[in-house]
Design a protein around this motif. Structure first.
Motif, PDB file in Angstrom:
ATOM      1  N   PRO A  79       0.811  -1.227   0.000  1.00 21.91           N
ATOM      2  CA  PRO A  79       0.000   0.000   0.000  1.00 21.91           C
ATOM      3  C   PRO A  79       0.839   1.270   0.000  1.00 21.91           C
ATOM      4  O   PRO A  79       0.431   2.279  -0.589  1.00 21.91           O
ATOM      5  N   ARG A  80       2.011   1.249   0.650  1.00 25.83           N
ATOM      6  CA  ARG A  80       2.845   2.452   0.650  1.00 25.83           C
ATOM      7  C   ARG A  80       3.342   2.761  -0.766  1.00 25.83           C
ATOM      8  O   ARG A  80       3.330   3.917  -1.192  1.00 25.83           O
ATOM      9  N   ALA A  81       3.764   1.739  -1.480  1.00 26.10           N
ATOM     10  CA  ALA A  81       4.217   1.955  -2.853  1.00 26.10           C
ATOM     11  C   ALA A  81       3.080   2.473  -3.721  1.00 26.10           C
ATOM     12  O   ALA A  81       3.278   3.347  -4.577  1.00 26.10           O
ATOM     13  N   ARG A  82       1.874   1.965  -3.513  1.00 28.88           N
ATOM     14  CA  ARG A  82       0.725   2.399  -4.308  1.00 28.88           C
ATOM     15  C   ARG A  82       0.372   3.853  -4.034  1.00 28.88           C
ATOM     16  O   ARG A  82       0.128   4.626  -4.967  1.00 28.88           O
ATOM     17  N   PHE A 154      -7.784   1.289   0.683  1.00 30.72           N
ATOM     18  CA  PHE A 154      -6.640   0.878   1.501  1.00 30.72           C
ATOM     19  C   PHE A 154      -7.040   0.183   2.804  1.00 30.72           C
ATOM     20  O   PHE A 154      -6.155  -0.265   3.551  1.00 30.72           O
ATOM     21  N   GLY A 155      -8.327   0.105   3.084  1.00 25.87           N
ATOM     22  CA  GLY A 155      -8.764  -0.615   4.272  1.00 25.87           C
ATOM     23  C   GLY A 155      -8.187  -0.033   5.544  1.00 25.87           C
ATOM     24  O   GLY A 155      -8.286   1.166   5.811  1.00 25.87           O
ATOM     25  N   ASP A 156      -7.524  -0.867   6.330  1.00 29.88           N
ATOM     26  CA  ASP A 156      -6.985  -0.446   7.620  1.00 29.88           C
ATOM     27  C   ASP A 156      -5.625   0.244   7.507  1.00 29.88           C
ATOM     28  O   ASP A 156      -5.089   0.705   8.518  1.00 29.88           O
ATOM     29  N   TYR A 157      -5.075   0.299   6.303  1.00 28.15           N
ATOM     30  CA  TYR A 157      -3.760   0.940   6.137  1.00 28.15           C
ATOM     31  C   TYR A 157      -3.919   2.460   6.099  1.00 28.15           C
ATOM     32  O   TYR A 157      -4.725   3.000   5.315  1.00 28.15           O
ATOM     33  N   HIS A 158      -3.137   3.162   6.931  1.00 29.13           N
ATOM     34  CA  HIS A 158      -3.170   4.622   6.969  1.00 29.13           C
ATOM     35  C   HIS A 158      -1.745   5.153   7.088  1.00 29.13           C
ATOM     36  O   HIS A 158      -0.926   4.582   7.825  1.00 29.13           O
ATOM     37  N   ASP A 159      -1.448   6.237   6.371  1.00 22.76           N
ATOM     38  CA  ASP A 159      -0.184   6.936   6.557  1.00 22.76           C
ATOM     39  C   ASP A 159      -0.369   8.397   6.161  1.00 22.76           C
ATOM     40  O   ASP A 159      -1.500   8.838   5.901  1.00 22.76           O
ATOM     41  N   ASP A 160       0.704   9.147   6.106  1.00 25.87           N
ATOM     42  CA  ASP A 160       0.595  10.569   5.802  1.00 25.87           C
ATOM     43  C   ASP A 160       0.030  10.822   4.406  1.00 25.87           C
ATOM     44  O   ASP A 160      -0.728  11.785   4.191  1.00 25.87           O
ATOM     45  N   LEU A 161       0.359   9.965   3.452  1.00 25.69           N
ATOM     46  CA  LEU A 161      -0.096  10.185   2.080  1.00 25.69           C
ATOM     47  C   LEU A 161      -1.537   9.749   1.878  1.00 25.69           C
ATOM     48  O   LEU A 161      -2.275  10.394   1.109  1.00 25.69           O
TER      49      LEU A 161
END
Length: 250
Positions: A79-82, A154-161
Motif C-alpha cells: 500500500p505504501r508503494a501504491r 486501503f482498508g486499515d492501512y493509513h499513513d501521511d499520504l
C-alpha cells in the motif's frame, strides 16, 4: 469545436502522459476519468455532448487526462508503494499538466483563470482532492456519485499520504480557522449522488463528507437524487447538464 491531442513527458512518473483539449478558450475544466479510465473517456462515453454547448460558446475549455487507479488506489501490492505512486500522479497534475494547460488557456483568454475540477465515481475523489488541496488553482468543483475517502481502497492501512489524499480525513482534521476555508467559500462546490442501484458506498461517503463540510463552515451544494437514480452514465449526463450551468453562473 476544436479538439486537439497531446502528450507530455512526466518527470514525476517517468513516462509519457496523453491528454486531449476541447475548445479554444473560456474557463479551464480538468476532467478526471472514472476508475482506471483513460483521457478519451470524456469523449468516447459522450460526456462531451453535455459540455459541448458551453465549449462551443467559448465559456469553457476542457482538458482530459489519464488516471493511474489500476496501479494505485485500486491496484494490488504494497500500500505504501501504491499511495506513493498516486502522490506522484498528483504532482504530475499540479507540477506538469496544470501549468501546461493553464498556459494554453491563458494564451487564448489573455488572462489566467482558475480551474474547475470535475470527476465521476472514483474520479470524484481525485477531483475533490485537487480542489481542497489546491484552492489557489481550483475554484469550482463538480463531483457526481463520488467517494471522498480512500479507505475503500486501503482498508486499515493509513499513513501521511493516504491522509492527504482523502478529503474526508484531511478536511475533518482541518482547524476551523484555516485560511483555506475562506478560499473554498469563494468558489463553488457541487456534490451529487443518487439513492438507487450501486450507490450504497458513494451515498454513505457523500453523506459523511457533507456533514464534515457543514461542521467546518464550508459552503457546498450537496444534492441527493432519488431511489431511481443509479451509479450510471445516463444519470451522470443528466446531473452534469443540470449543475454545469449553475456552476458557471447561469
Amino acid at each position: 469545436m476544436r479538439i486537439s491531442y497531446g502528450k507530455i513527458y512526466s518527470h514525476n512518473l517517468g513516462r509519457d502522459m496523453e491528454y486531449k483539449v476541447y475548445g479554444t478558450r473560456g474557463k479551464p475544466v480538468l476532467a478526471i476519468p472514472c476508475q482506471g479510465g483513460r483521457f478519451y473517456e470524456f469523449e468516447d462515453l459522450h460526456m462531451l455532448d453535455v459540455y459541448a454547448p458551453y465549449i462551443e460558446e467559448d465559456r469553457i475549455q476542457v482538458f482530459t487526462i489519464d488516471s493511474l487507479d489500476n496501479q494505485t488506489l485500486t491496484g494490488y501490492g504494497d500500500p505504501r508503494a501504491r499511495i506513493e505512486l498516486h502522490e506522484r500522479w498528483i504532482k504530475f497534475i499540479m507540477e506538469e499538466a496544470v501549468p501546461l494547460f493553464s498556459d494554453i488557456n491563458t494564451r487564448a483568454n489573455g488572462w489566467e483563470i482558475r480551474f474547475m475540477a470535475e470527476g465521476l465515481s472514483l474520479g470524484a475523489l481525485h477531483a475533490a482532492t485537487l480542489f481542497f488541496r489546491y484552492p489557489d488553482v481550483f475554484d469550482a468543483l463538480l463531483c457526481l456519485s463520488g467517494l471522498y475517502t480512500n479507505e475503500y481502497c486501503f482498508g486499515d492501512y493509513h499513513d501521511d499520504l493516504t491522509y492527504m489524499n482523502s478529503p474526508q480525513q484531511f478536511i475533518a482534521g482541518m482547524p476551523q480557522d484555516h485560511p483555506y476555508i475562506q478560499k473554498y467559500n469563494q468558489g463553488r462546490i457541487v456534490l451529487c449522488v443518487g439513492r438507487g442501484a450501486w450507490e450504497n458506498e458513494t451515498l454513505e461517503s457523500t453523506s459523511a463528507f457533507a456533514e464534515i463540510l457543514k461542521s467546518k463552515g464550508i459552503n457546498a451544494w450537496v444534492d441527493f437524487w432519488g431511489t431511481d437514480v443509479r451509479h450510471d452514465w445516463n444519470w451522470w449526463f443528466a446531473q452534469a447538464a443540470y449543475f454545469l450551468p449553475k456552476i458557471l453562473g447561469d
